[in-house]
Write an enzyme that holds these catalytic residues in place. Structure first.
Site, short mmCIF file in Angstrom:
data_model
loop_
_atom_site.label_atom_id
_atom_site.label_comp_id
_atom_site.label_asym_id
_atom_site.label_seq_id
_atom_site.Cartn_x
_atom_site.Cartn_y
_atom_site.Cartn_z
N PHE A 187 -48.14 -13.68 -30.89
CA PHE A 187 -47.32 -14.33 -31.91
C PHE A 187 -48.16 -14.72 -33.13
O PHE A 187 -49.27 -14.25 -33.31
CB PHE A 187 -46.62 -15.54 -31.30
CG PHE A 187 -45.32 -15.21 -30.60
CD1 PHE A 187 -45.13 -14.00 -29.97
CD2 PHE A 187 -44.28 -16.13 -30.56
CE1 PHE A 187 -43.94 -13.68 -29.33
CE2 PHE A 187 -43.08 -15.83 -29.92
CZ PHE A 187 -42.91 -14.62 -29.30
N GLU B 12 -41.59 -24.18 -36.81
CA GLU B 12 -42.30 -22.91 -36.70
C GLU B 12 -43.22 -22.74 -37.90
O GLU B 12 -42.95 -23.24 -38.99
CB GLU B 12 -41.32 -21.73 -36.65
CG GLU B 12 -40.57 -21.61 -35.35
CD GLU B 12 -39.78 -20.32 -35.27
OE1 GLU B 12 -39.83 -19.69 -34.20
OE2 GLU B 12 -39.12 -19.95 -36.25
N ASP C 21 -43.09 -12.07 -39.15
CA ASP C 21 -43.96 -13.00 -39.86
C ASP C 21 -45.25 -12.39 -40.40
O ASP C 21 -45.93 -11.63 -39.69
CB ASP C 21 -44.40 -14.14 -38.93
CG ASP C 21 -43.24 -14.88 -38.30
OD1 ASP C 21 -42.09 -14.49 -38.50
OD2 ASP C 21 -43.51 -15.86 -37.58
N TRP D 114 -40.16 -2.45 -36.41
CA TRP D 114 -39.84 -3.85 -36.74
C TRP D 114 -41.06 -4.63 -37.22
O TRP D 114 -42.15 -4.54 -36.65
CB TRP D 114 -39.27 -4.52 -35.49
CG TRP D 114 -39.10 -6.00 -35.63
CD1 TRP D 114 -40.03 -6.97 -35.39
CD2 TRP D 114 -37.92 -6.70 -36.04
NE1 TRP D 114 -39.51 -8.23 -35.61
CE2 TRP D 114 -38.21 -8.08 -36.02
CE3 TRP D 114 -36.65 -6.29 -36.42
CZ2 TRP D 114 -37.28 -9.06 -36.36
CZ3 TRP D 114 -35.71 -7.26 -36.75
CH2 TRP D 114 -36.03 -8.62 -36.72
N MET D 115 -40.85 -5.45 -38.26
CA MET D 115 -41.86 -6.38 -38.74
C MET D 115 -41.21 -7.73 -38.96
O MET D 115 -40.09 -7.81 -39.44
CB MET D 115 -42.46 -5.90 -40.06
CG MET D 115 -43.48 -6.86 -40.66
SD MET D 115 -43.99 -6.39 -42.34
CE MET D 115 -42.52 -6.87 -43.26
#
Length: 553
Positions: free
Chosen positions: A187, A311, A124, A121-122
């Site tokens: 994050f 965000e 941002d 998974w990828m």
């Protein structure tokens, strides 16, 4: 136990994530060098540092235990990249260098022009920067599967923003979140190069969380890379306390040196009393940060329409003006039904106050798959990537990976101070354009390559339709001074369209299910991600404009 002989360079490192059952042993000349008698019941990270150059014997008993495995030589990884390991019941397949690129290209569903991770998974793009002639791309990465999970920073480098070398994982969560049954981790954040040339990365750590929507804690950290840009060498917490009115959403720092104030500044995405907001912080030394107040607070209707927070805020200057870009997570546009759109404002930044030229937000992309955009300044230009992900439709099961990035885009302001985006110059230089001639007026036979469609002139009445074996791949229509795009799964409940009154230019790039649309000098953009009929073989263009179609080599 299965076994295989593998050659290691002196100092070479093996890194992997594994889950029980299973075990692994590395031996040389009959002597055990490293041994894991039993993998833990939850995913865990393991690393082995080889001593002297030579061959070793690797033994394992459960190939499915290895979730993501690679090795690398720290002395050569900057040029050579990682070596990918794949375990089976009787052998280890190791791919390196050009073999990795060939393997990725062998996937008929994987886009060719857009960056994607080798596996898993990828989301941002983060920490984007250029060091000398080398572009560095970092990205949110879950190494243990094709769904979102505990966040790490993946890493890749490129000489041209087009050809990528995959690097070791750069940042890890501060705790093993799988063991805790929690989410969180490293994050999003940005790269910052100080006035003395030192490079560092600011990012958010979400501490162990047990609810994705409330009650979690987010803190800000600074990571300094080792001399080879392989790993974060030192990590420090720089901001833990949230201002009054800010609850759990408190993340995604963007840091810069502000000449006007003679100090450092940082923006963070958050919400203030449930209104999505961008927060402004100041510092004299990059370590102690003071809250200066909200840079922007969204009107109440965003909260009423489901927006939970801002965000990935981005704040930078172009041609003497300041640009604020932000995603509003959870927001649903009531007119079109689109979710999580990206908006921008242009104005002035005076005495730590952002003064927009207008309160009207500019919608930066009328698709729903261009999100978490991050930009960075280099050589007098502002270059950006965004995460391409279909919020409405998930990728079908069976793919080795999930997530791509947009083509790199170059940002500018037009004469009306609108934010414009177009493919970066490096992309144009890297691609080989082969003009396609129409088999009959307006019809083009396509092979398995990506296509680049360019129209100039009278656009009203334009219809572009691509199909695979007679089934719709994508359709773009210009009528009533509006451009719209349709994909096979669209049922009409969500409308993907934008106004383009008076526009005479339209460009469409399609790459294995990714559609990127640029119009009106880049002031109008639309991005969609599709997983059905992604290899069109027939293209029909009906338009009064001048049409050019290219196949990408």
């Amino acid at each position: 136990m299965a076994k295989a002989t593998v050659s290691f360079a002196s100092g070479e490192r093996l890194e992997f994530w594994a889950v029980g059952p299973g075990a692994v042993t590395i031996s040389q000349y009959g002597e055990t060098l490293w041994h894991v008698p039993a993998f833990e019941a939850h995913p865990s990270y393991y690393s082995y540092h080889h001593r002297e150059a030579g061959s070793v014997v690797v033994e394992w008993d459960w190939p499915d235990a290895f979730l993501w495995t690679y090795s690398y030589d720290p002395a050569t990884v900057a040029k050579a990249g990682i070596k990918l390991w794949e375990f089976s019941t009787d052998e280890i397949l190791i791919r390196a260098g050009k073999e990795i690129g060939s393997w990725l290209r062998s996937d008929p569903q994987r886009p060719r022009l857009h960056f994607s991770p080798c596996r898993n998974w990828m989301n941002d793009p983060v920490g984007l920067c250029r060091i000398g002639d080398c572009w560095h791309l970092f990205y949110q990465f879950h190494p243990c599967g094709g769904d979102w999970g505990p966040m790490h920073w993946g890493h890749a480098t490129s000489p041209d923003l087009f050809t990528w070398t995959h690097m070791p994982v750069f940042l890890h969560p501060e705790q093993n979140l799988w063991r805790l049954g929690a989410t969180g981790g490293a994050f999003s954040g940005n790269a910052f190069q100080d006035r003395d040339g030192s490079l560092m990365f600011f990012y958010t750590e979400r501490l162990p969380a047990y609810d994705l929507f409330k009650g979690y804690r987010e803190i800000q950290k600074i990571a300094r890379p080792d001399r080879r840009m392989i790993k974060a060498e030192s990590i420090s917490i720089v901001l833990e306390q949230r201002p009054e009115g800010v609850e759990h959403d408190f993340r995604d720092p963007k840091v810069w040196w502000d000449k006007a104030s003679g100090a450092y500044r940082m923006v963070l995405g958050a919400s203030i009393h449930d209104d999505p907001a961008v927060l402004l912080y100041g510092s004299e030394d990059l370590l102690e940060w003071k809250y200066l107040g909200p840079l922007y607070r969204a009107p109440p209707f965003f909260r009423e329409q489901g927006a939970r927070a801002v965000e990935c805020p981005d704040f930078f200057s172009i041609d003497g003006k300041w640009v604020l870009i932000m995603g509003l997570v959870g927001h649903c546009d009531p007119d079109s039904g689109r979710h999580n759109l990206l908006y921008g404002l242009v104005g002035d930044f005076v005495d730590d106050r952002f003064i927009p030229d207008s309160d009207a937000l500019q919608l930066l992309d009328f698709g729903s798959d261009f999100y978490a955009m991050q930009s960075f300044a280099t050589g007098g230009r502002q270059i950006a990537f965004a995460w391409l992900f279909n919020w409405e439709f998930r990728k079908p099961a069976g793919s080795p990976y999930s997530g791509e990035l947009s083509l790199p885009r170059q940002l500018s302001l037009d004469a009306r101070n609108r934010i414009c985006m177009r493919p970066a110059d490096e992309v144009e230089e890297a691609l080989t354009h082969a003009p396609l001639s129409s088999a009959e007026p307006g019809r083009y036979v396509l092979d398995d390559a990506s296509i680049d469609i360019r129209l100039n002139g009278m656009l009203d009445g334009t219809r572009i339709t691509a199909t695979e074996a007679g089934q719709l791949s994508f359709s773009i229509v210009v009528e009533d001074q509006s451009v719209s795009v349709q994909l096979p799964q669209d049922d009409g409940s969500i409308r993907y369209a934008a106004a383009i009154a008076g526009t005479t230019d339209l460009r469409v790039i399609h790459d294995k299910g990714i559609v990127e649309i640029f119009a009106d000098g880049g002031a109008v953009c639309g991005t969609r991600r599709n997983y059905l009929n992604v290899r069109p073989d027939d293209l029909v263009i009906l338009s009064k404009a001048h049409v050019s179609v290219f196949s990408e080599g």
